[in-house]
Write a protein that holds these residues in place. Structure first.
Motif, PDB file in Angstrom:
ATOM      1  N   UNK A  30     -44.033  85.170  21.310  1.00 17.63           N
ATOM      2  CA  UNK A  30     -43.631  85.653  21.064  1.00 17.63           C
ATOM      3  C   UNK A  30     -41.745  84.862  21.456  1.00 17.63           C
ATOM      4  N   UNK A  31     -41.687  84.421  22.741  1.00 21.40           N
ATOM      5  CA  UNK A  31     -40.278  83.789  23.097  1.00 21.40           C
ATOM      6  C   UNK A  31     -40.112  82.495  22.545  1.00 21.40           C
ATOM      7  N   UNK A  32     -39.767  82.161  21.006  1.00 26.69           N
ATOM      8  CA  UNK A  32     -39.690  80.927  19.955  1.00 26.69           C
ATOM      9  C   UNK A  32     -38.892  80.343  20.667  1.00 26.69           C
ATOM     10  N   UNK A  33     -39.186  79.135  20.714  1.00 31.97           N
ATOM     11  CA  UNK A  33     -37.771  78.341  20.795  1.00 31.97           C
ATOM     12  C   UNK A  33     -38.000  77.197  22.320  1.00 31.97           C
ATOM     13  N   UNK A  34     -38.977  77.948  23.545  1.00 29.40           N
ATOM     14  CA  UNK A  34     -38.681  77.450  25.336  1.00 29.40           C
ATOM     15  C   UNK A  34     -40.484  76.905  24.713  1.00 29.40           C
ATOM     16  N   UNK A  35     -40.561  76.570  23.208  1.00 27.22           N
ATOM     17  CA  UNK A  35     -41.895  75.014  23.814  1.00 27.22           C
ATOM     18  C   UNK A  35     -40.950  73.661  22.678  1.00 27.22           C
ATOM     19  N   UNK A  36     -39.811  73.726  22.074  1.00 29.73           N
ATOM     20  CA  UNK A  36     -38.777  73.028  22.033  1.00 29.73           C
ATOM     21  C   UNK A  36     -38.062  72.442  22.799  1.00 29.73           C
ATOM     22  N   UNK A  37     -37.866  73.575  24.122  1.00 24.35           N
ATOM     23  CA  UNK A  37     -37.160  72.758  25.335  1.00 24.35           C
ATOM     24  C   UNK A  37     -38.094  71.895  25.557  1.00 24.35           C
ATOM     25  N   UNK A  38     -39.331  72.316  25.209  1.00 23.85           N
ATOM     26  CA  UNK A  38     -40.714  71.810  26.457  1.00 23.85           C
ATOM     27  C   UNK A  38     -41.232  70.010  26.499  1.00 23.85           C
ATOM     28  N   UNK A  39     -41.014  69.771  24.949  1.00 22.48           N
ATOM     29  CA  UNK A  39     -40.750  68.865  24.523  1.00 22.48           C
ATOM     30  C   UNK A  39     -39.943  67.953  24.486  1.00 22.48           C
ATOM     31  N   UNK A 151     -44.757  65.146  14.171  1.00 23.05           N
ATOM     32  CA  UNK A 151     -44.568  63.913  14.879  1.00 23.05           C
ATOM     33  C   UNK A 151     -43.577  64.576  16.348  1.00 23.05           C
ATOM     34  N   UNK A 152     -43.138  65.824  16.757  1.00 22.30           N
ATOM     35  CA  UNK A 152     -43.092  65.869  17.832  1.00 22.30           C
ATOM     36  C   UNK A 152     -43.111  66.943  18.089  1.00 22.30           C
ATOM     37  N   UNK A 153     -44.440  67.870  17.797  1.00 24.86           N
ATOM     38  CA  UNK A 153     -44.499  69.540  17.935  1.00 24.86           C
ATOM     39  C   UNK A 153     -43.315  69.914  18.171  1.00 24.86           C
ATOM     40  N   UNK A 154     -42.713  70.493  16.568  1.00 26.07           N
ATOM     41  CA  UNK A 154     -41.199  70.735  17.401  1.00 26.07           C
ATOM     42  C   UNK A 154     -40.872  71.706  15.800  1.00 26.07           C
ATOM     43  N   UNK A 155     -42.225  72.871  16.061  1.00 28.26           N
ATOM     44  CA  UNK A 155     -42.061  72.846  14.422  1.00 28.26           C
ATOM     45  C   UNK A 155     -41.847  74.493  14.712  1.00 28.26           C
ATOM     46  N   UNK A 156     -41.976  74.662  15.725  1.00 29.87           N
ATOM     47  CA  UNK A 156     -41.766  76.109  16.377  1.00 29.87           C
ATOM     48  C   UNK A 156     -40.517  76.340  15.843  1.00 29.87           C
ATOM     49  N   UNK A 157     -39.715  76.327  16.526  1.00 33.46           N
ATOM     50  CA  UNK A 157     -38.165  77.334  15.953  1.00 33.46           C
ATOM     51  C   UNK A 157     -37.673  76.696  14.743  1.00 33.46           C
ATOM     52  N   UNK A 158     -38.425  75.790  13.921  1.00 33.67           N
ATOM     53  CA  UNK A 158     -38.031  75.683  12.357  1.00 33.67           C
ATOM     54  C   UNK A 158     -38.979  76.447  11.662  1.00 33.67           C
ATOM     55  N   UNK A 159     -40.428  77.059  12.290  1.00 33.80           N
ATOM     56  CA  UNK A 159     -40.933  77.731  11.415  1.00 33.80           C
ATOM     57  C   UNK A 159     -40.843  79.355  11.278  1.00 33.80           C
ATOM     58  N   UNK A 160     -40.036  79.707  13.148  1.00 31.50           N
ATOM     59  CA  UNK A 160     -39.628  80.752  12.896  1.00 31.50           C
ATOM     60  C   UNK A 160     -38.368  81.009  12.595  1.00 31.50           C
TER      61      UNK A 160
END
Length: 251
Positions: A30-39, A151-160
């Motif tokens: 549920x804390x979307x955005x932290x995955x993007x920070x991890x990249x 490409x970068x495992x960065x779709x979390x924020x976009x799909x949120x």
């Protein structure tokens, strides 16, 4: 230096590695955005494309935890619209991702995420009820999400941003995104193994040791979400998404 499955890692590298696992665990509950920070954190240890392959199994393990806890809340009518487009985006990402420079991708991602948040705020304040249900909106979100995920495992924020625009209740939002990413991330594994060659037995063994950290992050996410009301949660996710975009620009 510590030798782990053919990787030579410093203590600082290991701290970052386990912090990444915690952030990914949080993102899946549920804390979307932290995955993007991890990249960018993981890329600072392993480099661009290799870090993508190392991160994917961690994400896949975290996806299972998210689905196990929130599976009953998913809205499949939204998922059926997205999956064909997301698969198309994944294929495009596989082809293009091999040759895209890191700095170009980083800039594109930051711009996409920031524009997505602007659209989300516009939808939130303007009550543009017809836009989220439009076929083009699902097609654009699915294709872009699949591409950026590959490409970068960065779709979390976009799909949120896409799922928030549907004004789903908090738990339905988390359950729907959990199923979407589990299906998409597991489908990416063959591309990383056979096309990019970024997933090997050594990277898998390295990833397995992060399971306790992933579980800790998942638990933290569950606890935090319980204390946030639906409206507060929506603005919290948008704030974390903006922060993730800023970190991408500074990376």
């Amino acid at each position: 230096m510590i030798s782990l499955f053919s990787f030579e890692l410093s203590v600082a590298d290991l701290v970052i590695f386990f912090l990444v696992a915690i952030l990914i665990g949080m993102s899946k509950t549920g804390i979307h955005g932290t995955g993007t920070m991890a990249v960018p954190l993981l890329a600072s240890v392993f480099g661009g494309q290799l870090s993508s392959g190392i991160m994917l199994p961690i994400i896949c393990m975290a996806d299972i935890m998210g689905v196990l806890y929130y599976h009953r809340h998913a809205e499949w009518k939204y998922l059926r619209k997205l999956f064909p487009w997301a698969i198309l985006g994944t294929i495009l990402g596989t082809i293009v991702g091999k040759s895209m420079p890191d700095d170009v991708f980083r800039m594109i991602m930051a711009v996409i995420i920031i524009l997505s948040v602007i659209i989300m705020i516009w939808l939130e304040r303007g009550r543009k009820e017809d836009v989220p249900d439009s076929p083009w909106f699902a097609g654009l979100a699915g294709t872009t999400g699949g591409f950026t995920s590959m490409v970068g495992n960065l779709a979390g924020s976009l799909m949120a941003v896409y799922f928030l625009s549907m004004r789903l209740p908090k738990n339905v939002f988390i359950g729907t995104t959990a199923w979407f990413f589990m299906v998409m991330n597991w489908s990416k594994v063959p591309f990383h193994v056979f096309s990019w060659h970024t997933i090997t037995w050594n990277t898998l063994l390295l990833d397995v040791i992060t399971l306790p950290a992933i579980a800790l992050g998942a638990y933290i996410g569950i606890v935090l979400v319980k204390y946030l009301k639906d409206k507060t949660y929506r603005w919290f996710i948008m704030g974390v998404t903006v922060l993730a975009a800023v970190l991408m620009l500074l990376r």
